[in-house]
Design an enzyme around this catalytic site. Structure first.
Site: not given
Length: 406
Positions: A137-139, A172, A254, A389
């Site tokens: 995942q590229g976030y 990851s 996710e 949060e």
């Protein structure tokens, strides 16, 4: 009220499927794997599969039962939710585990089934269902974590392809991945509407990964750099500017998995119950109870919370399959799962005492050393997938209907 004959008609097909599943599992699940750890849950990435593990993975992939409710036309099992539940029960009965997993199953596959075009589904879904391709995942970016919409990795339009430049962090499994699903900026003049969802081959020239070592000793995350990486226009999911909508939907998948259904959090709940651990390390009184009464009460509360949470997860999973997939309620599940996960780890360390603080060397069992690393690794549970949060903000706005006041 349904007649006995009507009830019999509705029950027989499910009974027939149970018999089919039981027979297939008996023929394909290697008995030597019963009770063994699922290699998918390894914190330090993929391990080399044994002959039995490889055979089991191939069988489940060919059958499509690693992703039982995905459409059969794309390599899934094509089962309804009742059949999938029966399959899970039958696997549990013989100690079998699902060898098909990873981010392709947890997040990207369900999202692509909803937003991808036919060519993209045909290209990617079957490979995920068979466990042939590993996704990452590229976030997040160094300057775009909690405020993900501030991301700056830019995909410049070059006609039939994009040229991508920028950096992602906390990728990851990036060092082991074949492909990456990424949020990129295609329009610098707009914030949310300028983001698109792009699929990037990790073997492309210009992609560089640098693993990040965590306090637990493992390196499951990476910094990932993209320098003039060419990406075909066919790899755009949806339209330009729809990335934020698609990306948020993926995050719901996710969070549903991270709350306890996926391998990451699932391994935190696996293993010996803390009550059994306390009896082993703290001893029992003449009535067979844990000797420390205060510890005993805290363990009771923990195991009640865990049991209630597990039942709620099952109900939510059924509801998500019968409706339109996961909802904003996954943020609640993610927060609760994070708290229970960390409570469990803290209790384990307290119960083991000095034995739960070993790092290496003689005098510690393998389980004790694992406990230390699991405790340290678990500190990230309330951060990754969106911090607690951030989940509180989602809960306040999308569930409780509370609005921001300027």
């Amino acid at each position: 009220m349904a007649t006995a004959a009507e009830l019999d008609v509705s029950v027989k097909p499910l009974d027939a499927f149970r018999a089919e599943a039981r027979e297939w599992l008996a023929a394909n699940f290697p008995p030597a794997l019963k009770g063994k750890d699922n290699p998918l849950s390894a914190i330090d990435g993929p391990t080399e599969l044994s002959a039995d593990e490889a055979a089991w993975k191939k069988a489940m992939g060919d059958k499509g039962w690693g992703v039982p409710t995905w459409p059969a036309q794309y390599g899934g099992g094509g089962l309804d939710r009742a059949q999938a539940r029966v399959l899970q029960e039958e696997m549990g009965r013989i100690g079998a585990w699902n060898p098909i997993g990873g981010m392709g199953v947890m997040m990207f596959g369900p999202t692509l089934l909803e937003y991808g075009n036919e060519a993209q589904k045909n290209e990617h879904i079957r490979a995920i269902a068979k466990g042939e391709v590993r996704w990452c995942q590229g976030y997040s970016e160094p300057g775009a974590g909690s405020d993900l919409a501030s991301l700056q990795m830019f995909a410049e339009d070059k006609g039939d392809h994009y040229v991508v430049n920028g950096q992602k962090t906390w990728t990851s499994g990036g060092q082991w991945a074949d492909k990456c699903f990424a949020l990129v900026r295609t329009d610098k003049s707009k914030k949310h509407e300028g983001i698109s969802f792009l699929l990037i081959d990790m073997t492309s020239p210009g992609v560089e990964v640098k693993p990040i070592r965590l306090i637990s000793g493992s390196s499951p995350f990476c910094e990932t750099f993209f320098s003039d990486v060419k990406v075909p226009k066919d790899n755009l999911v949806g339209r330009e500017g729809e990335g934020w909508t698609i990306g948020k939907r993926l995050l719901q998948h996710e969070r549903q998995n991270l709350s306890g259904g996926g391998s990451a959090a699932g391994r935190m709940f696996a293993g010996k119950p803390v009550s059994a651990l306390a009896k082993e390390y703290r001893g029992t009184d003449e009535q067979g109870r844990i000797t420390d009464s205060d510890l005993r009460m805290r363990i009771v509360r923990h195991e009640m919370d865990l049991r209630a949470f597990s039942l709620t997860l099952r109900r939510a999973a059924l509801e998500s399959k019968s409706n339109q997939g996961p909802s904003a309620a996954t943020s609640i599940m993610k927060n609760v799962g994070a708290r229970i996960t960390q409570d469990r780890a803290e209790l384990g360390i307290e119960i083991m005492g000095m034995n739960g603080l070993g790092w290496e060397g003689e005098g510690f069992t393998e389980d004790e050393l694992t406990q230390t690393r699991t405790w340290l690794w678990g500190k990230a549970v309330s951060i990754y997938g969106g911090s607690s949060e951030i989940q509180n903000n989602v809960i306040a706005k999308r569930i409780l209907g509370m609005l921001d006041h300027q």
